[in-house]
Design a protein around this motif. Structure first.
Motif, PDB file in Angstrom:
ATOM      1  N   THR A  80       0.828  -1.205   0.000  1.00 39.69           N
ATOM      2  CA  THR A  80       0.000   0.000   0.000  1.00 39.69           C
ATOM      3  C   THR A  80       0.862   1.255   0.000  1.00 39.69           C
ATOM      4  O   THR A  80       1.998   1.255   0.469  1.00 39.69           O
ATOM      5  CB  THR A  80      -0.920   0.002   1.230  1.00 39.69           C
ATOM      6  N   ALA A  81       0.307   2.324  -0.538  1.00 38.70           N
ATOM      7  CA  ALA A  81       0.968   3.628  -0.500  1.00 38.70           C
ATOM      8  C   ALA A  81       0.603   4.316   0.811  1.00 38.70           C
ATOM      9  O   ALA A  81      -0.309   3.890   1.525  1.00 38.70           O
ATOM     10  CB  ALA A  81       0.526   4.482  -1.687  1.00 38.70           C
ATOM     11  N   TYR A  82       1.317   5.396   1.136  1.00 34.54           N
ATOM     12  CA  TYR A  82       1.084   6.102   2.394  1.00 34.54           C
ATOM     13  C   TYR A  82      -0.362   6.529   2.566  1.00 34.54           C
ATOM     14  O   TYR A  82      -0.928   6.506   3.649  1.00 34.54           O
ATOM     15  CB  TYR A  82       2.003   7.330   2.501  1.00 34.54           C
ATOM     16  N   GLY A  83      -0.997   6.891   1.463  1.00 40.08           N
ATOM     17  CA  GLY A  83      -2.366   7.407   1.527  1.00 40.08           C
ATOM     18  C   GLY A  83      -3.409   6.369   1.881  1.00 40.08           C
ATOM     19  O   GLY A  83      -4.551   6.733   2.195  1.00 40.08           O
ATOM     20  N   THR A  84      -3.061   5.105   1.832  1.00 48.71           N
ATOM     21  CA  THR A  84      -4.070   4.059   2.107  1.00 48.71           C
ATOM     22  C   THR A  84      -3.665   3.167   3.283  1.00 48.71           C
ATOM     23  O   THR A  84      -4.089   2.025   3.377  1.00 48.71           O
ATOM     24  CB  THR A  84      -4.290   3.187   0.851  1.00 48.71           C
ATOM     25  N   VAL A  85      -2.856   3.702   4.201  1.00 53.67           N
ATOM     26  CA  VAL A  85      -2.439   2.944   5.377  1.00 53.67           C
ATOM     27  C   VAL A  85      -3.647   2.543   6.219  1.00 53.67           C
ATOM     28  O   VAL A  85      -3.712   1.439   6.777  1.00 53.67           O
ATOM     29  CB  VAL A  85      -1.434   3.748   6.229  1.00 53.67           C
ATOM     30  N   GLU A  86      -4.633   3.423   6.307  1.00 50.92           N
ATOM     31  CA  GLU A  86      -5.844   3.121   7.093  1.00 50.92           C
ATOM     32  C   GLU A  86      -6.528   1.867   6.553  1.00 50.92           C
ATOM     33  O   GLU A  86      -7.002   1.014   7.308  1.00 50.92           O
ATOM     34  CB  GLU A  86      -6.803   4.318   7.019  1.00 50.92           C
ATOM     35  N   LYS A  87      -6.558   1.757   5.215  1.00 48.78           N
ATOM     36  CA  LYS A  87      -7.150   0.570   4.582  1.00 48.78           C
ATOM     37  C   LYS A  87      -6.317  -0.681   4.905  1.00 48.78           C
ATOM     38  O   LYS A  87      -6.862  -1.774   5.080  1.00 48.78           O
ATOM     39  CB  LYS A  87      -7.214   0.756   3.062  1.00 48.78           C
ATOM     40  N   ALA A  88      -5.011  -0.509   4.955  1.00 54.13           N
ATOM     41  CA  ALA A  88      -4.139  -1.638   5.258  1.00 54.13           C
ATOM     42  C   ALA A  88      -4.389  -2.150   6.676  1.00 54.13           C
ATOM     43  O   ALA A  88      -4.395  -3.355   6.925  1.00 54.13           O
ATOM     44  CB  ALA A  88      -2.674  -1.237   5.096  1.00 54.13           C
ATOM     45  N   VAL A  89      -4.609  -1.227   7.611  1.00 51.02           N
ATOM     46  CA  VAL A  89      -4.931  -1.610   8.992  1.00 51.02           C
ATOM     47  C   VAL A  89      -6.255  -2.373   9.015  1.00 51.02           C
ATOM     48  O   VAL A  89      -6.404  -3.380   9.719  1.00 51.02           O
ATOM     49  CB  VAL A  89      -4.999  -0.369   9.904  1.00 51.02           C
ATOM     50  N   GLU A  90      -7.215  -1.907   8.217  1.00 51.53           N
ATOM     51  CA  GLU A  90      -8.505  -2.610   8.101  1.00 51.53           C
ATOM     52  C   GLU A  90      -8.280  -4.036   7.579  1.00 51.53           C
ATOM     53  O   GLU A  90      -8.898  -4.997   8.052  1.00 51.53           O
ATOM     54  CB  GLU A  90      -9.432  -1.848   7.154  1.00 51.53           C
ATOM     55  N   ALA A  91      -7.370  -4.158   6.605  1.00 49.91           N
ATOM     56  CA  ALA A  91      -7.065  -5.480   6.053  1.00 49.91           C
ATOM     57  C   ALA A  91      -6.468  -6.395   7.112  1.00 49.91           C
ATOM     58  O   ALA A  91      -6.775  -7.590   7.166  1.00 49.91           O
ATOM     59  CB  ALA A  91      -6.100  -5.336   4.872  1.00 49.91           C
ATOM     60  N   MET A  92      -5.602  -5.842   7.978  1.00 45.11           N
ATOM     61  CA  MET A  92      -5.015  -6.629   9.065  1.00 45.11           C
ATOM     62  C   MET A  92      -6.114  -7.151   9.989  1.00 45.11           C
ATOM     63  O   MET A  92      -6.088  -8.301  10.423  1.00 45.11           O
ATOM     64  CB  MET A  92      -4.041  -5.771   9.875  1.00 45.11           C
ATOM     65  N   GLN A  93      -7.095  -6.303  10.268  1.00 48.61           N
ATOM     66  CA  GLN A  93      -8.205  -6.706  11.132  1.00 48.61           C
ATOM     67  C   GLN A  93      -9.045  -7.800  10.481  1.00 48.61           C
ATOM     68  O   GLN A  93      -9.701  -8.585  11.170  1.00 48.61           O
ATOM     69  CB  GLN A  93      -9.088  -5.492  11.457  1.00 48.61           C
ATOM     70  N   LYS A  94      -9.017  -7.862   9.160  1.00 48.05           N
ATOM     71  CA  LYS A  94      -9.801  -8.868   8.433  1.00 48.05           C
ATOM     72  C   LYS A  94      -8.981 -10.108   8.079  1.00 48.05           C
ATOM     73  O   LYS A  94      -9.440 -10.938   7.306  1.00 48.05           O
ATOM     74  CB  LYS A  94     -10.392  -8.243   7.170  1.00 48.05           C
ATOM     75  N   GLY A  95      -7.763 -10.198   8.623  1.00 43.29           N
ATOM     76  CA  GLY A  95      -7.018 -11.438   8.462  1.00 43.29           C
ATOM     77  C   GLY A  95      -5.747 -11.361   7.648  1.00 43.29           C
ATOM     78  O   GLY A  95      -5.089 -12.387   7.442  1.00 43.29           O
ATOM     79  N   ALA A  96      -5.356 -10.168   7.154  1.00 47.89           N
ATOM     80  CA  ALA A  96      -4.091 -10.060   6.420  1.00 47.89           C
ATOM     81  C   ALA A  96      -2.929 -10.336   7.366  1.00 47.89           C
ATOM     82  O   ALA A  96      -2.982  -9.992   8.551  1.00 47.89           O
ATOM     83  CB  ALA A  96      -3.940  -8.674   5.797  1.00 47.89           C
ATOM     84  N   TYR A  97      -1.868 -10.945   6.842  1.00 47.34           N
ATOM     85  CA  TYR A  97      -0.710 -11.259   7.681  1.00 47.34           C
ATOM     86  C   TYR A  97       0.017  -9.982   8.090  1.00 47.34           C
ATOM     87  O   TYR A  97       0.387  -9.784   9.237  1.00 47.34           O
ATOM     88  CB  TYR A  97       0.242 -12.190   6.927  1.00 47.34           C
ATOM     89  N   SER A  98       0.221  -9.082   7.119  1.00 43.78           N
ATOM     90  CA  SER A  98       0.902  -7.816   7.387  1.00 43.78           C
ATOM     91  C   SER A  98       0.731  -6.902   6.173  1.00 43.78           C
ATOM     92  O   SER A  98       0.055  -7.253   5.207  1.00 43.78           O
ATOM     93  CB  SER A  98       2.385  -8.061   7.658  1.00 43.78           C
ATOM     94  N   TYR A  99       1.340  -5.727   6.239  1.00 41.32           N
ATOM     95  CA  TYR A  99       1.352  -4.851   5.065  1.00 41.32           C
ATOM     96  C   TYR A  99       2.714  -4.162   4.972  1.00 41.32           C
ATOM     97  O   TYR A  99       3.420  -4.011   5.956  1.00 41.32           O
ATOM     98  CB  TYR A  99       0.224  -3.814   5.126  1.00 41.32           C
TER      99      TYR A  99
END
Length: 460
Positions: A80-99
């Motif tokens: 992810t780019a800096y502008g979508t870090v919030e989305k990456a955190v959401e992905a972590m909450q939904k089961g992503a390993y990391s970003y």
């Protein structure tokens, strides 16, 4: 060689990432859209998905959701780019390993990838172990290699194809409902309903309505007709758990159903016919309940056509390791540390064998589930085990029943012999495993076997 699926709508990124990861010894597959990635996952075994967050048509979060539906434990790393870090955190909450953030540092990327791939390798190994155990030592979801459990599996295999009524006796937590389900799903009724009722969970009046259903207006609150569990189980199997808690009046009604295959709903006059198989279970000894006058003798004989007794876990200690590995594999995905569990140290394993397990397999599963979540490292130690379990397990180590006039040397020799015999029994006479349980070397164990002239081939 591990395979990594790289997903990015920018082809340059997929080319660069492929080159970096292939240089590290990984095999790579590439996709330029979420849909293309899902097609690849249908036909290929993948160990990690490395996906961009922002893509047209299907973004990274939607792809993550689809991946997790296919395999909840397959790791997904989001780019992810800096502008979508919030989305990456959401992905972590939904089961992503990391970003990782674009533009990324190659060394950091490789570290993340190797950790995720290593974690999934343990998951796959545990799955393989579970499948191997299932084929060797299981019937359905029931696990056990001990003689008592092999006897149970043999009975289930003979009982399942019939339509005979079955009575299962066993302590709480021994797996009575699992046995009932195994019988049903290996029978000719497998495509029909399996309906379970706990006879101790409801009052007599509520249980009667639950079992037989009721007509509209049968009692206050009966605003419409309701089918009972007997009707719902028609053509299938009705599992009556804790049958020993059934009231005398309901015992009479159950006896009639077993004899005539008919009943009426509460408040109704229409006689209904059913075709069901009944499997009953109890944590009591029904023969004793009959003698006490708590259970009808005629109903007991109707239920006791085929009889299965499930042994408590303390009577099949050699299954503890198998069950422990099974539950560790089952709950591996609940670990959020990213550090896979490799096993259990000797001191912790010893407590598992010394403990009496009053809650049986259900309690063992609970201890493993909690430990898998809370253990910070890759080896389970005594410190990682739940406090109440440790306290009770240590109490089990205390010496009881030793006469007041016992001589220390004789008593210690006797205890040592008993411990060696038990370890050999648990390990099925595999001396390396027995030595590990006892916390000594294999050569030391061999010397003690010779010293005490123990018959290692004895089944006692």
């Amino acid at each position: 060689m591990e395979t990594i699926l790289i997903v990015d709508d920018e082809k340059n990124y997929t080319l660069i990432l492929s080159a970096i990861l292939e240089e590290e010894g990984f095999e790579t597959l590439t996709a330029n859209s979420g849909n293309e990635a899902l097609e690849i996952l249908k036909n290929s075994d993948v160990d990690l998905v490395l996906t961009d967050m922002k893509m047209p048509l299907m973004d990274g979060i939607e792809l993550l959701k689809n991946v997790k539906e296919k395999d909840p434990q397959l790791p997904v790393i989001m780019m992810t780019a800096y502008g979508t870090v919030e989305k990456a955190v959401e992905a972590m909450q939904k089961g992503a390993y990391s970003y990782i953030l674009k533009p990324f540092d190659n060394e950091s990327l490789i570290v993340y990838v190797k950790k995720a791939v290593h974690m999934y390798a343990v998951v796959k190994e545990n799955r393989h172990l579970k499948n191997s155990m299932s084929s060797m030592y299981s019937f359905g979801n029931i696990i056990g290699k001990s003689k008592p459990m092999q006897d149970v599996f043999e009975i289930i295999a003979k009982v399942a194809p019939t339509s005979a009524t079955v009575l299962i006796e066993g302590e709480n937590g021994t797996g009575k409902e699992l046995v009932a389900k195994s019988i049903h799903f290996n029978s000719t009724r497998r495509d029909k309903p399996f309906i379970a009722v706990n006879c101790s969970a409801l009052s007599e009046n509520l249980l009667e309505s639950e079992l037989f259903g009721h007509e509209k207006g049968a009692f206050t609150g009966a605003v419409s007709m309701k089918k009972g569990r007997f009707e719902m189980a028609d053509q299938g199997t009705l599992f009556l758990d804790e049958i020993g808690e059934l009231s005398q009046s309901l015992q009479v009604k159950l006896l009639r159903i077993l004899q005539e295959k008919t009943f009426e709903r509460v408040g109704g006059t229409k006689t209904l016919s059913i075709d069901i198989r009944i499997i009953a279970a109890t944590n009591k000894i029904l023969k004793d309940e009959v003698k006490k006058g708590n259970f009808r003798e005629d109903l007991f004989y109707r239920l006791n056509v085929l009889y299965i007794v499930l042994p408590p876990l303390r009577k099949r200690a050699e299954d503890i390791r198998l069950l422990t590995e099974h539950f560790m594999a089952k709950y591996a995905h609940e670990r959020k540390t990213g550090v896979p569990i490799k096993g259990m140290d000797q001191k912790a394993e010893r407590l598992f064998y010394e403990y009496k397990w009053p809650g049986n397999v259900r309690e063992l599963e609970n201890v493993i589930e909690r430990t898998m979540i809370l253990c910070p490292g890759d080896i389970i130690t005594v410190d990682d085990l739940p406090h109440n379990f440790k306290e009770n397990a240590y109490n089990a180590l205390h010496l009881n029943g030793i006469p007041a006039n016992a001589k220390l040397s004789e008593t210690l020799i006797n205890i040592e012999q008993q411990m060696i015999k038990r370890a050999l029994k648990i390990s099925n006479n595999v001396q390396a495993h027995a030595a590990k349980i006892l916390g000594i070397g294999k050569s030391g164990l061999n010397q003690k076997i010779k010293k005490y002239k123990l018959d290692i081939n004895s089944k006692k």
